[in-house]
Design an enzyme around this catalytic site. Structure first.
Site, short mmCIF file in Angstrom:
data_model
loop_
_atom_site.label_atom_id
_atom_site.label_comp_id
_atom_site.label_asym_id
_atom_site.label_seq_id
_atom_site.Cartn_x
_atom_site.Cartn_y
_atom_site.Cartn_z
N GLY A 66 0.79 -1.23 0.00
CA GLY A 66 0.00 0.00 0.00
C GLY A 66 0.83 1.29 0.00
O GLY A 66 1.77 1.42 0.77
N ASN A 98 -0.45 -8.88 12.11
CA ASN A 98 0.51 -7.84 11.77
C ASN A 98 -0.05 -6.46 12.03
O ASN A 98 -1.26 -6.24 11.97
CB ASN A 98 0.94 -7.96 10.30
CG ASN A 98 0.05 -7.19 9.36
OD1 ASN A 98 0.20 -5.97 9.20
ND2 ASN A 98 -0.90 -7.86 8.76
N ILE A 103 1.92 -3.54 10.67
CA ILE A 103 3.05 -2.87 10.04
C ILE A 103 2.81 -1.36 10.05
O ILE A 103 3.73 -0.57 10.29
CB ILE A 103 3.23 -3.37 8.58
CG1 ILE A 103 3.36 -4.90 8.52
CG2 ILE A 103 4.43 -2.67 7.91
CD1 ILE A 103 4.54 -5.49 9.22
N GLY A 104 1.58 -1.00 9.79
CA GLY A 104 1.26 0.44 9.75
C GLY A 104 1.59 1.06 8.41
O GLY A 104 1.89 2.25 8.33
N ASN A 163 -7.21 0.32 -0.86
CA ASN A 163 -7.21 -0.30 0.46
C ASN A 163 -8.04 0.58 1.39
O ASN A 163 -7.58 1.62 1.85
CB ASN A 163 -5.77 -0.41 0.96
CG ASN A 163 -5.71 -1.05 2.34
OD1 ASN A 163 -6.73 -1.42 2.91
ND2 ASN A 163 -4.50 -1.16 2.88
N CYS A 209 -7.49 -1.35 6.03
CA CYS A 209 -6.35 -1.71 6.87
C CYS A 209 -6.68 -1.41 8.32
O CYS A 209 -7.00 -0.29 8.67
CB CYS A 209 -5.10 -0.93 6.47
SG CYS A 209 -3.72 -1.39 7.53
N LYS A 249 -10.77 -3.07 -2.12
CA LYS A 249 -10.44 -4.14 -1.17
C LYS A 249 -11.28 -3.97 0.07
O LYS A 249 -11.08 -3.04 0.86
CB LYS A 249 -8.95 -4.08 -0.84
CG LYS A 249 -8.50 -5.23 0.02
CD LYS A 249 -7.06 -5.53 -0.20
CE LYS A 249 -6.57 -6.62 0.71
NZ LYS A 249 -5.13 -6.78 0.58
N ASN A 258 -9.25 -8.33 3.51
CA ASN A 258 -8.10 -7.81 4.23
C ASN A 258 -7.99 -8.56 5.55
O ASN A 258 -8.75 -9.48 5.81
CB ASN A 258 -8.28 -6.30 4.47
CG ASN A 258 -6.94 -5.59 4.47
OD1 ASN A 258 -5.98 -6.06 5.08
ND2 ASN A 258 -6.85 -4.47 3.79
N THR A 308 0.01 -14.25 3.24
CA THR A 308 0.91 -14.70 4.31
C THR A 308 1.77 -15.89 3.90
O THR A 308 2.93 -15.98 4.33
CB THR A 308 0.06 -15.03 5.55
OG1 THR A 308 -0.71 -13.86 5.88
CG2 THR A 308 0.91 -15.41 6.73
#
Ligand SMILES: Cc1cc2nc3c(=O)[nH]c(=O)nc-3n(C[C@H](O)[C@H](O)[C@H](O)COP(=O)(O)OP(=O)(O)OC[C@H]3O[C@@H](n4cnc5c(N)ncnc54)[C@H](O)[C@@H]3O)c2cc1C
Ligand SMILES: Cc1cc2nc3c(=O)[nH]c(=O)nc-3n(C[C@H](O)[C@H](O)[C@H](O)COP(=O)(O)OP(=O)(O)OC[C@H]3O[C@@H](n4cnc5c(N)ncnc54)[C@H](O)[C@@H]3O)c2cc1C
Ligand SMILES: Cc1cc2nc3c(=O)[nH]c(=O)nc-3n(C[C@H](O)[C@H](O)[C@H](O)COP(=O)(O)O)c2cc1C
Ligand SMILES: Cc1cc2nc3c(=O)[nH]c(=O)nc-3n(C[C@H](O)[C@H](O)[C@H](O)COP(=O)(O)O)c2cc1C
Ligand code: FES
Ligand code: FES
Lengths: 261, 305, 305, 261
Positions: free
Chosen positions: B45, B68, B70-71, B126, B129, B164, B191, B265
C-alpha cells in the site's frame, strides 16, 4: 539468495540447550559471507507457520552448519529432527560483516551465547587474527572456544557466574583490552541486544569502529514484510531499515537504540 | 487450456496473484521466483507521502496465522515511482498498485498520480487496513464513506479500480454493492481481521501497535464465506484471498465465486506458493477435464442452484 | 490463593468454565472429569420446544479450527428439565443454561420457565448463533433488537443474565453497552464466526447447512481483541472464550479483561482441557506471587494506562 | 469410558494401505465390547485438531489393536508413528454388537474393507461360529482372512476385480447363503455406507435380524457435539441419534437412510 530443500547430515547436542546442525545445501553454502543468515522452515512445526532465522555458523564444501539454542517450539522441533530429514532454507541472506582487508584492522570479536555462530566465518576468513571475547551466563553458554583457538585466535572467556573464565560481563575484558590500545582495531559483535548496545557505547567511547549484528524477530526474512525494522540514523534524520535486508550487520554508529521522540 | 481471467477491463494471464503487503514491491522476490509467471504483481500500500509505520514488534505468530501491525510503512508515491517503478514496469504481467489515504482527497490524489504513470495495470483501493488510525478500515466499515472513496478515485483515474473490502462488517453485501455502484471494476476480499495477542509474562500486548490484523490459513473459512456472500450480491469480479497456501485452497475460492485469487501470508513462509498454486490449479483442471479456469468460478453456487 | 470470581450476582468457585454446545449437558463428560472442579457447567442452547437441528455434515475440521452448523439440536425446555436437570441439579458448581428463541416472546418465555426452576446459576442469552435462520445472530447484530431481547428476559427472570455477543459486528462496544444497559449482569464473548468450506472434488459446501461458525485456536486472536474492546466499554464482567486450549490462552483473556473464561472446541479433542487450564492458572499465579486471580483481570489494560 | 495416554507397541503395514497398531491401554482394553471404538488423538497432527475414531479390532490382556487404512492426514500421520511413542485414546466408546447368547442365533458377518476390524471381537466372543463374508475392491482390501479362519469361522471372500475369492460384491454370496435358510441366523455388518444399506435391505427382504455399525464423521466421539447424528425411526416418527453414543451399532430396521421429507 536461493531457496533449497536441504538434507540434514547431523544434528547433535553441543552443550546443554545448544545444538549443531549440518545440512547439505550445494547452492547456498558456497556463497555465504560471514554474518549472513539462513531462513529455515521446520516442517514438523505445523500450526506455527513462520521460518526461523539462524546465522550461518560454518561452511564446508556443499554443506553449512548452524549453532542453535532451543528457546521455543521451533528450535525444539528442530532439535528433534534426524539426519536424512529435510528442511527448507532460504539463504544466504542479509548484509554480513566486512571482512578486514589483508594488513587492515585487527578484529576484536565480541560474542554472547549463540552470537558465536555469526562470528566464526569472520574469524576464519579474516587475514589478521585477533581476539574473541566470549560471554555467557554459565559455563554451558560458552560455545566453540576450542574451534576459535584452533583458528589461532586468542579466546577470552567470561561467565556471569564465574564457572568458566573470568567472572563478569563480556564487555569487561573488552574495555581492559581497549585501554591497552585502540589503533588499527575494529569491533565485531553479535549477541543479546543489551550486550550489543554496550559494545556500541564502548566503541563510541574509545573511538573504534564497530559492526554489530542485530537480533530482531523476523517474519519473511527477505525484505517484503517490514517486520524486522530498526531505527537507523540517516543524513537527514532517521528511517526504519530492515534487519533482514539492510542488516543484520550494521555500523554501530548508525543504530538508534530507541525510536526518536 | 485457458487460464486467463478478466477483472473488468484488466485481463490477467492467470488467476494467481499475490496479496498487497506480502510481496513487497516485487523486486525482493525476483531472485526466488519468476514474477512473469504470476497472474499479477500487487505491491504494498502506497499513500501520497512516505510513511514510517508502527512501532515494533510488528508481527506475531499465532495458531495457523499471523497478526501484523506494520502500519503501511512505505516510500509514498514519489519514492515508489523513483525506487520501484523502473523495475516493475519491465514486467510482462500486470502490476496492481495498492493505494490508500487518510482523506477522500488524498485517495483521489494518489489515484490521479498513478493515472499519469504509463503501464499501471490497476489500482487497488485499500479501505480496510486495521492498523492505522486515520483512513484504512474507517472508510471500509461505513457504506457511505466507501462509496465516496470509490467515486472520488473513479473520477480521478481511468485505470481499473479494485476495491479491497473489510471483513469486519455484519454483512458484506451492501459494501460490495456500494463499491460496484460507485464504479469499482472488481473487489478484493478480504483484508486482515482485527485481532491481538498478549504476552502473559509481561502482561503487555505483543504488538507495538497493541492490535493488528489476523491473516493466514486461520482466516480462510471466514474469507471464503465473504467471497460466497459477495458473489451473490454483485456481478463484478472478485479477487479472493485469505489463508491460501495450496491449489486446493485457491480452488475453493474460485468455486465460491472468486475470478482470481491472491496468495498473502504464505509467501512469508513459502515464497514458491503462488507458482505451486498455479501448477496445482493446472493439474486440477486437467484431471477434471476442464479447458477453462472460468468454468470453476462460482461453480459451487451454481450447483446449489 | 483466591480463585473465585463473580459474574455480577453469580459467584464462580474459579474462573474456568466451559462453552455452551461443547459440553453437552455435563453428564456426557462426567465419566472423564470431575465436573465439580469447574467454575461452572454451561449447557447446550435450549429453546422452548425440541429442535432437530441441521442436516449433516454438521462439522468440518479446518486449520487450527472447526466449522460447525449443528443448528441447536436440543430437547426443548421440558425435555431438558426431564432428562438432564435431575443430574445437573446435583452438581455443587453453578449450572448456566444457554437459551435462545426465534422471537422476543420466546426468549422471555424460556427465561420465565427457568426462573421457576430451583437451582439454576444463570441464564446465558445466545443472540449470536450463526447457524439458524430465525433468531440467533439476527438479534446479536442489531443493537436495538439486542437491547429488547435482554430487557425482555430481564423482566422475565431474576436469575443472573449473561449476554453472549456476536463477533460479527464492526465494533463490539455499542453491543456491550446495549446489553449492560438493558440489564445484563455479564457478557460472554465470543460465539463462532460465520465461515464455510467447500469440497473441491464435488464443488459442494462441506456443511449440510452450507455455512457455519468458526471456532477453535484459529479465532483466539479475534476473540481476545473483542474482549479487550468490550472491557473498555462496560463495567460488567466478561466471560472470555474463543480457542482456549491452555492456561496461557486463558491468562491472555484474563489480562485482556475477562473475569472468567470458557473452554469450547478444545473439549472435543482434549476433554481434560478445563482442568489443565485451571491447574496451569494456579501454577502461574503461584509463580508470579499473586494471591488472587482477580489481580490478572484487565491487567494488560491497566498497565498500558 | 477412560481417557488414557497409550503407548504404541507395534505399528505395522498389513497390506497396501492398511496398518495394524497395537497399544498398551490397561484401563481401556479389558473393558471393550465387540463393535466399540476408540477415539484417538494423533499428536503429530497439529493444525488438524480432532481425534479420529477407530473400531477396536482385537484385545489381548492390557493391549488393544486397531486395523486402519490410510485415507488422509490423520491416518497417514498415524502410520508414521513408531513403537514407544504415545497417543491419547478415549474408549471404549459407543454401543457395540449384541454378542449372541450360547445356543442362540448363528452370526453371519458382513465386512467391507476395514469393517473387518469391528467384527473380529464379535467372531471371537460369539459362542456359535458362523460365516464371515468379506468384500473389497482388490485382493489387498481383504484383511485378516486367516485370523477369522483360525477362530474356526468360514470365510467367504469377494473382490470387485476378482483378484481373490469370488468376483463381485460381498452381498452376492450373502444372498445365496440366506436363500439356503434364514432361521436362527442374524446379520452383523460393518463397512461402507452403500454396503450397509444393501445389507439392511437384504435383511428386511429375508426377514432376518441385522445389526449394522455406521461410519459417520465424528468430532467429540462422546455425545456432546451432535456432529455424528443419523435419522432413526422412533415410536412416534424419527429423531436424530448420535452414532458415537446411541451407535455406532444400530438395529438395521430403525435406520432411516434419508432424512424424512
Ligand atoms: C539474524 C538472526 C540470526 C540468528 N542466529 C541465531 C543462531 O545462530 N542461533 C540461534 O540459536 N538463534 C539465532 N537467532 C535467534 C532465532 O531465530 C530464535 O531463537 C528462533 O527464531 C526462536 O524460534 P522458536 O520457535 O524456538 O521460539 P519461539 O517459540 O518463536 O519463541 C521463543 C522465545 O524466543 C523469542 N524469540 C523469537 N524470535 C527471536 C529472535 N529473533 N531473537 C531472539 N529471541 C527470539 C520469543 O520472543 C520467545 O520468547 C537468530 C535470529 C536472527 C534474527
Ligand atoms: C465408529 C467408527 C469406526 C471406524 N473404524 C475404523 C477402523 O477400524 N479402521 C479405519 O481405518 N477407519 C475406521 N474409521 C474411519 C476413520 O475414522 C477415518 O478413516 C479417519 O478418521 C480418517 O482420518 P484422516 O485424518 O486420515 O482423514 P481426513 O484427512 O480427515 O479425511 C480423508 C478422507 O476420509 C474421509 N473421512 C473422514 N472421516 C471419515 C469417516 N468417519 N468415515 C469415512 N470417511 C471419513 C474424509 O471425508 C476424506 O475424504 C471408523 C470411523 C468410525 C466413525
Ligand atoms: C504483513 C502484511 C502486510 C499487509 N499490507 C497490506 C497493504 O499494504 N495493503 C493491503 O491492502 N493489504 C495488506 N495486507 C493484507 C493482505 O493483502 C491480505 O489481504 C491478507 O493478508 C489476507 O490474505 P492472507 O491470509 O493470504 O495473508 C497485509 C497483510 C500482511 C500479513
Ligand atoms: C459444536 C458447537 C456447538 C455450539 N453450540 C452453541 C450453543 O448451543 N449456544 C451457544 O451460545 N454457543 C454455542 N457454540 C459456541 C461456543 O459456545 C463458543 O462460543 C465458541 O465455540 C468459541 O469458543 P471455542 O473457540 O473455544 O470453541 C457452539 C460451538 C460449537 C463448536
Ligand atoms: S523479516 Fe520481513 S522485512 Fe525483514
Ligand atoms: S461425535 Fe460428537 S456427538 Fe457424536
Amino acid at each position: 539468495m536461493f531457496e533449497d530443500t536441504v538434507t540434514i547430515l547431523a544434528n547433535e547436542r553441543e552443550t546443554d540447550a545448544y545444538f549443531r546442525l549440518v545440512v547439505s545445501a550445494p547452492r547456498i553454502a558456497p556463497r555465504v559471507q560471514p554474518g549472513q543468515f539462513a531462513h529455515v522452515r521446520i516442517p514438523p512445526l505445523r500450526e506455527a507457520l513462520l521460518r526461523r532465522p539462524f546465522s550461518i555458523f560454518q561452511v564446508a564444501g556443499d554443506t553449512f552448519s548452524l549453532l542453535y539454542k532451543t528457546v521455543g517450539k521451533g528450535t525444539e522441533a528442530l532439535a528433534r529432527m534426524r539426519p536424512g530429514e529435510t528442511l527448507s532454507a532460504i539463504g544466504p541472506l542479509g548484509q554480513g560483516f566486512t571482512v578486514p582487508a589483508p594488513g587492515g584492522e585487527t578484529p576484536l570479536l565480541v560474542a554472547g551465547g549463540y552470537g558465536m555462530a555469526a562470528l566464526y566465518l569472520l574469524a576464519q576468513r579474516s587475514p589478521q587474527r585477533g581476539v574473541v571475547f566470549v560471554g555467557g551466563r554459565r559455563r554451558v553458554d560458552i560455545l566453540c572456544e576450542r574451534e576459535f583457538a584452533e583458528l589461532g585466535w586468542e579466546v577470552r572467556v567470561t561467565t556471569e557466574d564465574g564457572s568458566h573464565g573470568e567472572r563478569g560481563l563480556v564487555t569487561q575484558p573488552l574495555v581492559t583490552e581497549l585501554r591497552r590500545g585502540t589503533t588499527g582495531r575494529k569491533l565485531f559483535a553479535c549477541g543479546p541486544t543489551p550486550m550489543l548496545r554496550a559494545v556500541a557505547r564502548i566503541a563510541e567511547e574509545f573511538g573504534v569502529p564497530a559492526e554489530i549484528s542485530l537480533d530482531q524477530p523476523m517474519c519473511c526474512g527477505v525484505g517484503v514484510c517490514l517486520t524486522c525494522v530498526v531505527p537507523i540514523r540517516t543524513a537527514t534524520g532517521w528511517e526504519y531499515q530492515r534487519t533482514c535486508t539492510e542488516g543484520p550487520v550494521f555500523d554501530a554508529r548508525v543504530v538508534l537504540w530507541e525510536v526518536p521522540e | 487450456m485457458n487460464l486467463s481471467v478478466s477483472l473488468g477491463r484488466l485481463t490477467l494471464p492467470n488467476p494467481v496473484t499475490v496479496a498487497s503487503g506480502t510481496f513487497g514491491y516485487g523486486v525482493e522476490y525476483a531472485r526466488l521466483l519468476d514474477l512473469n509467471q504470476l497472474g499479477a504483481v500487487v505491491v504494498k500500500g502506497i499513500r501520497l507521502t512516505p510513511v514510517r509505520g508502527n512501532p515494533t514488534p510488528r508481527t506475531v505468530e499465532v495458531a495457523s496465522g499471523l497478526i501484523n501491525a506494520i502500519g503501511l510503512q512505505g516510500p509514498g508515491v514519489d519514492g515508489f515511482i523513483e525506487k520501484y517503478w523502473p523495475f516493475l514496469k519491465t514486467l510482462r504481467v500486470p502490476v496492481i498498485i495498492n493505494i490508500w489515504g487518510t482523506t477522500l482527497e488524498e485517495y483521489a490524489e494518489v489515484a490521479r498520480r498513478f493515472d499519469a504513470l504509463e503501464g499501471v495495470g490497476a489500482l487497488e483501493l485499500n479501505v480496510s487496513c486495521p492498523n492505522i488510525k486515520a483512513g484504512g478500515a474507517h472508510f471500509g466499515t461505513d457504506c457511505r464513506l466507501l462509496a465516496e472513496v470509490v467515486a472520488a478515485c473513479r473520477r480521478a483515474t481511468r485505470l481499473p479500480l479494485i476495491t479491497k473490502l473489510s471483513p469486519n462488517v455484519v454483512h458484506i453485501a451492501p459494501y460490495a454493492r456500494a463499491a460496484a455502484e460507485a464504479g469499482s471494476d472488481a473487489l478484493a476480499i478480504m483484508n486482515s481481521y482485527p485481532a491481538m495477542a498478549i504476552d502473559i509474562e509481561t502482561a503487555r500486548p505483543r504488538l507495538g501497535n497493541v492490535t493488528g490484523g489476523l491473516t493466514g490459513p486461520c482466516i480462510k473459512p471466514i474469507a471464503l464465506k465473504l467471497v460466497w456472500d459477495a458473489y451473490q450480491a454483485v456481478k463484478i469480479p472478485i479477487i479472493g484471498m485469505g489463508g491460501i497456501q495450496s491449489a486446493a485452497d485457491a480452488i475453493e475460492f474460485l468455486l465460491a465465486g472468486a475470478s482470481a485469487v491472491a496468495v498473502g501470508t504464505a509467501n512469508f513462509y513459502e515464497p514458491q506458493t503462488p507458482l505451486q498454486v498455479l501448477a496445482g490449479l493446472r493439474a486440477f483442471l486437467e484431471r477434471k477435464g476442464l479447458t477453462d479456469v472460468r468454468q470453476l468460478v462460482g461453480a459451487a453456487q451454481h450447483q446449489l442452484g
